[in-house]
Motif scaffolding. Structure first.
Motif, PDB file in Angstrom:
ATOM      1  N   SER A   1      32.897  45.683  43.095  1.00  0.00           N
ATOM      2  CA  SER A   1      33.829  45.094  42.143  1.00  0.00           C
ATOM      3  C   SER A   1      35.368  45.019  42.308  1.00  0.00           C
ATOM      4  O   SER A   1      35.925  44.081  42.253  1.00  0.00           O
ATOM      5  N   ASP A   2      35.853  46.185  42.817  1.00  0.00           N
ATOM      6  CA  ASP A   2      37.068  46.220  43.153  1.00  0.00           C
ATOM      7  C   ASP A   2      37.451  45.544  44.474  1.00  0.00           C
ATOM      8  O   ASP A   2      38.420  44.852  44.618  1.00  0.00           O
TER       9      ASP A   2
ATOM     10  N   SER B   1      46.397  35.477  41.512  1.00  0.00           N
ATOM     11  CA  SER B   1      46.312  36.737  41.399  1.00  0.00           C
ATOM     12  C   SER B   1      44.900  36.926  40.838  1.00  0.00           C
ATOM     13  O   SER B   1      44.189  35.984  40.185  1.00  0.00           O
ATOM     14  N   MET B   2      44.540  38.215  40.589  1.00  0.00           N
ATOM     15  CA  MET B   2      43.178  38.437  40.353  1.00  0.00           C
ATOM     16  C   MET B   2      42.966  39.906  40.128  1.00  0.00           C
ATOM     17  O   MET B   2      43.587  40.829  40.620  1.00  0.00           O
ATOM     18  N   MET B   3      41.904  40.523  39.202  1.00  0.00           N
ATOM     19  CA  MET B   3      41.718  41.711  38.990  1.00  0.00           C
ATOM     20  C   MET B   3      40.144  41.751  38.284  1.00  0.00           C
ATOM     21  O   MET B   3      39.733  40.850  37.853  1.00  0.00           O
ATOM     22  N   ASP B   4      39.335  42.748  38.404  1.00  0.00           N
ATOM     23  CA  ASP B   4      38.143  42.810  37.572  1.00  0.00           C
ATOM     24  C   ASP B   4      38.424  43.582  36.086  1.00  0.00           C
ATOM     25  O   ASP B   4      39.370  44.066  35.823  1.00  0.00           O
TER      26      ASP B   4
ATOM     27  N   GLY C   1      37.859  45.666  29.496  1.00  0.00           N
ATOM     28  CA  GLY C   1      38.200  44.988  28.727  1.00  0.00           C
ATOM     29  C   GLY C   1      39.136  43.963  28.923  1.00  0.00           C
ATOM     30  O   GLY C   1      40.028  43.948  29.868  1.00  0.00           O
ATOM     31  N   LEU C   2      39.023  42.506  28.335  1.00  0.00           N
ATOM     32  CA  LEU C   2      39.968  41.525  28.733  1.00  0.00           C
ATOM     33  C   LEU C   2      41.403  41.795  28.308  1.00  0.00           C
ATOM     34  O   LEU C   2      42.626  41.513  29.235  1.00  0.00           O
ATOM     35  N   VAL C   3      41.762  42.174  27.156  1.00  0.00           N
ATOM     36  CA  VAL C   3      43.318  42.334  26.641  1.00  0.00           C
ATOM     37  C   VAL C   3      43.664  43.498  27.608  1.00  0.00           C
ATOM     38  O   VAL C   3      44.944  43.311  28.036  1.00  0.00           O
ATOM     39  N   ILE C   4      43.345  44.488  27.738  1.00  0.00           N
ATOM     40  CA  ILE C   4      43.683  45.660  28.575  1.00  0.00           C
ATOM     41  C   ILE C   4      44.027  45.156  30.020  1.00  0.00           C
ATOM     42  O   ILE C   4      45.041  45.663  30.728  1.00  0.00           O
ATOM     43  N   SER C   5      43.194  44.401  30.552  1.00  0.00           N
ATOM     44  CA  SER C   5      43.333  43.809  31.835  1.00  0.00           C
ATOM     45  C   SER C   5      44.350  43.056  31.943  1.00  0.00           C
ATOM     46  O   SER C   5      45.292  42.817  32.940  1.00  0.00           O
ATOM     47  N   LEU C   6      44.578  42.223  30.841  1.00  0.00           N
ATOM     48  CA  LEU C   6      45.785  41.172  30.611  1.00  0.00           C
ATOM     49  C   LEU C   6      47.119  42.114  30.781  1.00  0.00           C
ATOM     50  O   LEU C   6      48.066  41.730  31.439  1.00  0.00           O
TER      51      LEU C   6
ATOM     52  N   LEU D   1      35.542  38.520  36.727  1.00  0.00           N
ATOM     53  CA  LEU D   1      36.875  38.649  37.569  1.00  0.00           C
ATOM     54  C   LEU D   1      37.747  37.944  36.418  1.00  0.00           C
ATOM     55  O   LEU D   1      37.280  36.809  36.016  1.00  0.00           O
ATOM     56  N   LEU D   2      38.764  38.187  36.327  1.00  0.00           N
ATOM     57  CA  LEU D   2      40.036  37.697  35.588  1.00  0.00           C
ATOM     58  C   LEU D   2      41.157  37.072  36.813  1.00  0.00           C
ATOM     59  O   LEU D   2      41.363  37.837  37.647  1.00  0.00           O
TER      60      LEU D   2
END
Lengths: 289, 289
Positions: B65-66, B188-191, B195-200, B242-243
């Motif tokens: 996933s990374d 830009s991208m990350m997995d 959680g969504l909020v912490i990823s943002l 992925l976000l």
């Protein structure tokens, strides 16, 4: 069940070829990538009294040593650290970064987690010319076997010889030596982290030939009585020298001082002064379970 | 001290650039290598009742996933396994190998050790075209933000919704999606593993712009009441979607179904329906110490 038996038990799952060397090899255009990972725990792998900086240094050194054993040029190390006390991370990363600055590669990041016992996993990649990574397999009868320096220092430090403490606590991975040996035409190579005899048995497993050691040619460290020094050289763990084989005609042109300690034979066995020698050295064991 | 604060504390040792992405990037001729490592522990990372095979699968999946988050093609994974019971190794390696067979790469070996608590460190490398690894940084005001699927499944399974158990126990790394998104011109991208909020907020740290979410556009999973489903989507951990951010004009031609959930803004903040949203999600914490 010892570590090597355990590894054999998964060979059929992931393929024997992937289990015999210090690193995996991945072709990448005009180079090969070598890739290695090592797990270290505070209670079993780090001698008592080590600083966090030394723990970081050693964690990087074991992986750089694996890359060195393939004759590779180190590129990057990542650290996965299970921390008992989070504040230790800075010292650990600092020590690893210092080891890379001195011997090759950079610390490129990693992962952290909480753990009751400090656990450091160091993973590294390096490069060789295509098809030129040196394997454990490849020894040929008639080759000389050699090592890059006297063995037993780390074990001697553990028995109280303080002059060898730095060899134990801040081991020097033989990166430049590994590259020179690869360029000199060695036929097989590995690092000797668990002792000379057990390393020869590891080589035996990857080859169809055998190894004959001449105890009089094994360089001994100063300090202990000769008999004890020979025992430390044969069975002591924690050293970072390289063990290699090389055709006789190339042995004179390596460009660094090395010690030739024996020959590669046609029989599939490990001999010391023409007699059998038992497979013994430092090993993780799970016998208690 | 939370994990992200800890990582910031070592940034000055190894450089900020090496701490912001899911993987490090190393140029290698006509390709770039991406390189990642992840540490997982039985008590904190593997839900109770998982089989060894599932533990191996998940260990490979987090690393794949990374690699997916950088848009990379996976090449190889190495496993360092601290074993409480040595016989578990076979199942773990089998699960990791199956995940690679399905999603990319091979298990190329690793290291084993004894440990009181099962610990698995999965390290992986993959390839991208040179200079084309997708970073967390690179979002531009006006871009759309998107995700590859509904969020909250893994957390829902933990709350007892059995239909999502497989999402929790055998997560699917979005490798093919990551490669397609990279080829589609995402900025830009990350997995979204925590959680969504912490990823943002993680994206925020790597960028000077900000993110505005529209809750009505966030896809919800079936089963829970809508309010609970939204909470799971915003704050639930354990998903592998992925976000990403992408310029509007490229958003119609990605080639896989995705969900656009908001926009990239000029202000350095994370908003939900135009209001502030707290940085909250799954995190390792060391507060007890």
């Amino acid at each position: 069940l010892d570590e090597r038996s355990l590894i054999r038990s998964v060979m059929e799952v992931i393929g024997r070829e992937n289990c015999l060397d210090d690193c995996a090899v991945i072709p990448c255009g005009d180079r090969d990538i070598v890739f290695s990972t090592d797990m270290l725990h505070e209670t079993t792998d780090f001698p008592g009294g080590m600083s966090d900086w030394q723990i970081g240094w050693m964690s990087a050194a074991v992986t750089l040593s694996d890359l060195a054993a393939m004759g590779a040029d180190p590129a990057m190390i990542l650290l996965a650290v299970g921390l008992d006390v989070p504040e230790r991370l800075r010292g650990i990363v600092g020590g690893a970064a210092a080891c890379c600055t001195r011997h090759g590669g950079v610390v490129g990041g990693g992962d952290t987690d909480h753990h009751n016992e400090l656990t450091v996993v160091s993973s590294g990649i390096g490069f060789t010319a295509p098809g030129r990574a040196v394997r454990r397999s490849g020894s040929r009868p008639g080759d000389l076997s050699g090592i890059t320096g006297p063995l037993g220092r780390a074990e001697a430090a553990l028995t109280g010889l303080h002059q060898y403490e730095r060899d134990l606590l801040e081991p020097r991975p033989r990166v430049s030596e590994g590259k020179l040996l690869a360029a000199s035409g060695v036929t097989s190579m590995m690092d000797i982290s668990d002792g000379l005899v057990i390393s020869l048995y590891d080589m035996l497993e990857a080859n169809s030939c055998g190894y004959s050691l001449d105890s009089e040619r094994i360089p001994l460290i100063a300090g202990p009585e000769p008999e004890e020094a020979l025992r430390l050289a044969l069975y002591g763990g924690g050293d970072f020298e390289l063990l290699f084989t090389i055709p006789k005609e190339k042995a004179g042109a390596i460009g660094i001082p090395v010690f030739f300690i024996g020959t590669v034979t046609g029989e599939h066995e490990v001999l010391l002064d023409a007699g059998a020698v038992k497979r013994k050295g430092y090993e993780h064991r799970w016998d208690e379970m």
